[in-house]
Write a protein that holds these residues in place. Structure first.
Motif, short mmCIF file in Angstrom:
data_model
loop_
_atom_site.label_atom_id
_atom_site.label_comp_id
_atom_site.label_asym_id
_atom_site.label_seq_id
_atom_site.Cartn_x
_atom_site.Cartn_y
_atom_site.Cartn_z
N ALA A 89 0.87 -1.20 -0.02
CA ALA A 89 0.00 -0.12 0.15
C ALA A 89 0.80 1.22 -0.23
O ALA A 89 0.62 2.36 -0.57
CB ALA A 89 -0.78 0.06 1.14
N GLU A 90 1.73 1.15 0.72
CA GLU A 90 2.98 2.41 0.60
C GLU A 90 3.48 2.70 -0.68
O GLU A 90 3.59 3.71 -1.05
CB GLU A 90 3.94 2.22 1.87
N HIS A 91 3.79 1.51 -1.28
CA HIS A 91 4.56 1.73 -2.46
C HIS A 91 3.39 2.40 -3.70
O HIS A 91 3.92 3.10 -4.50
CB HIS A 91 5.02 0.30 -3.27
N VAL A 92 2.48 2.15 -3.39
CA VAL A 92 1.31 2.97 -4.31
C VAL A 92 0.61 4.00 -3.60
O VAL A 92 -0.18 4.70 -4.48
CB VAL A 92 0.21 1.69 -4.87
N HIS A 93 1.11 4.41 -2.71
CA HIS A 93 0.53 5.84 -1.93
C HIS A 93 -0.84 5.66 -1.67
O HIS A 93 -1.89 6.49 -1.80
CB HIS A 93 1.03 6.97 -2.75
N GLU A 94 -1.58 4.42 -1.11
CA GLU A 94 -2.61 4.33 -0.55
C GLU A 94 -2.67 3.79 0.87
O GLU A 94 -1.45 3.31 1.56
CB GLU A 94 -3.28 2.94 -1.57
N THR A 95 -3.96 3.90 1.30
CA THR A 95 -3.94 3.56 2.92
C THR A 95 -4.09 1.94 2.91
O THR A 95 -4.27 1.47 1.70
CB THR A 95 -5.28 4.26 3.41
N LEU A 96 -4.08 1.36 3.73
CA LEU A 96 -4.03 0.14 3.88
C LEU A 96 -5.65 -0.52 3.42
O LEU A 96 -5.76 -1.50 2.68
CB LEU A 96 -3.72 -0.64 5.39
N SER A 97 -6.43 0.43 3.93
CA SER A 97 -7.98 0.03 3.90
C SER A 97 -8.21 0.23 2.32
O SER A 97 -8.88 -0.69 1.60
CB SER A 97 -8.90 1.41 4.44
N ASP A 98 -7.65 1.30 1.75
CA ASP A 98 -8.02 1.45 0.23
C ASP A 98 -7.42 0.17 -0.66
O ASP A 98 -7.83 -0.04 -1.57
CB ASP A 98 -7.59 2.84 -0.29
N PHE A 99 -6.13 0.31 -0.40
CA PHE A 99 -5.37 -1.00 -1.01
C PHE A 99 -6.21 -2.22 -0.98
O PHE A 99 -6.24 -3.02 -1.87
CB PHE A 99 -3.98 -1.17 -0.35
N THR A 100 -6.39 -2.94 0.19
CA THR A 100 -7.20 -4.01 0.47
C THR A 100 -8.61 -4.08 -0.20
O THR A 100 -8.87 -5.20 -0.84
CB THR A 100 -7.52 -4.18 2.22
N ARG A 101 -9.30 -2.84 -0.17
CA ARG A 101 -10.71 -2.89 -0.70
C ARG A 101 -10.29 -3.03 -2.21
O ARG A 101 -11.08 -3.88 -2.73
CB ARG A 101 -11.33 -1.68 -0.37
N SER A 102 -9.43 -2.31 -2.81
CA SER A 102 -9.37 -2.45 -4.19
C SER A 102 -8.65 -3.76 -4.64
O SER A 102 -9.33 -4.20 -5.63
CB SER A 102 -8.13 -1.38 -4.66
N ALA A 103 -7.92 -4.45 -4.10
CA ALA A 103 -7.51 -5.78 -4.32
C ALA A 103 -8.74 -6.60 -4.22
O ALA A 103 -8.79 -7.50 -5.30
CB ALA A 103 -6.50 -6.21 -3.13
N ALA A 104 -9.48 -6.44 -3.09
CA ALA A 104 -10.60 -7.39 -2.97
C ALA A 104 -11.69 -7.35 -4.12
O ALA A 104 -12.24 -8.16 -4.80
CB ALA A 104 -11.14 -7.23 -1.70
N VAL A 105 -11.89 -6.11 -4.59
CA VAL A 105 -13.03 -5.88 -5.50
C VAL A 105 -12.26 -6.52 -6.82
O VAL A 105 -13.25 -7.09 -7.70
CB VAL A 105 -13.10 -4.26 -5.51
N GLN A 106 -11.25 -6.13 -7.14
CA GLN A 106 -10.47 -6.63 -8.37
C GLN A 106 -10.45 -8.13 -8.56
O GLN A 106 -10.71 -8.83 -9.59
CB GLN A 106 -9.11 -6.19 -8.85
N ARG A 107 -10.50 -8.76 -7.45
CA ARG A 107 -10.29 -10.23 -7.40
C ARG A 107 -11.74 -10.78 -7.52
O ARG A 107 -11.88 -11.59 -8.21
CB ARG A 107 -9.82 -10.92 -6.04
N ALA A 108 -12.68 -10.17 -6.95
CA ALA A 108 -14.25 -10.54 -7.04
C ALA A 108 -14.70 -10.33 -8.17
O ALA A 108 -15.26 -11.36 -8.80
CB ALA A 108 -14.85 -9.47 -5.96
N GLN A 109 -14.17 -9.21 -9.26
CA GLN A 109 -14.60 -9.19 -10.40
C GLN A 109 -13.99 -10.03 -11.50
O GLN A 109 -14.59 -10.72 -12.35
CB GLN A 109 -14.25 -7.60 -11.11
N LYS A 110 -12.72 -10.58 -11.02
CA LYS A 110 -12.13 -11.71 -11.94
C LYS A 110 -12.83 -12.72 -11.62
O LYS A 110 -13.18 -13.71 -12.63
CB LYS A 110 -10.67 -11.86 -11.67
N VAL A 111 -13.06 -13.28 -10.36
CA VAL A 111 -14.24 -14.51 -10.16
C VAL A 111 -15.19 -14.71 -10.68
O VAL A 111 -15.51 -15.53 -11.45
CB VAL A 111 -13.92 -14.70 -8.68
N LEU A 112 -15.90 -13.35 -10.83
CA LEU A 112 -17.45 -13.18 -11.30
C LEU A 112 -17.27 -13.36 -12.73
O LEU A 112 -18.13 -14.03 -13.54
CB LEU A 112 -18.12 -12.20 -10.92
#
Length: 89
Positions: free
Chosen positions: A24-47
């Protein structure tokens, strides 16, 4: 921008948390934003995988060709040839 009201909590090892925080630090995001974004991207791929069927091109061509060629259906032809028992009005 939509309001974020829902909350999700998760448990993880300290090593996993450190990994996520570092990324998250490497992409200048909060942990919450990074985790949410990663989870949403994964969910979109699965669906997306459940909505799309992938197959080799030659297999797809064979499938289309088989759909274009009628199968012999003698019982269906026999039933279709019978006189109607009821008339439509």
């Amino acid at each position: 921008m939509s309001t974020k009201n829902d909350r999700v909590e998760l448990r993880m090892s300290s090593a996993d948390r450190q990994l996520l925080e570092s990324a998250a630090e490497h992409v200048h995001e909060t942990l919450s934003d990074f985790t949410r974004s990663a989870a949403v991207q994964r969910a979109q791929k699965v669906l997306a995988r459940t909505a799309i069927t992938l197959m080799p091109e030659d297999q797809f061509d064979d499938l289309l060709q088989s759909l274009d060629a009628p199968d012999p259906a003698p019982k269906l032809a026999e039933v279709a040839a019978r006189p109607r028992r009821f008339e439509r009005k």
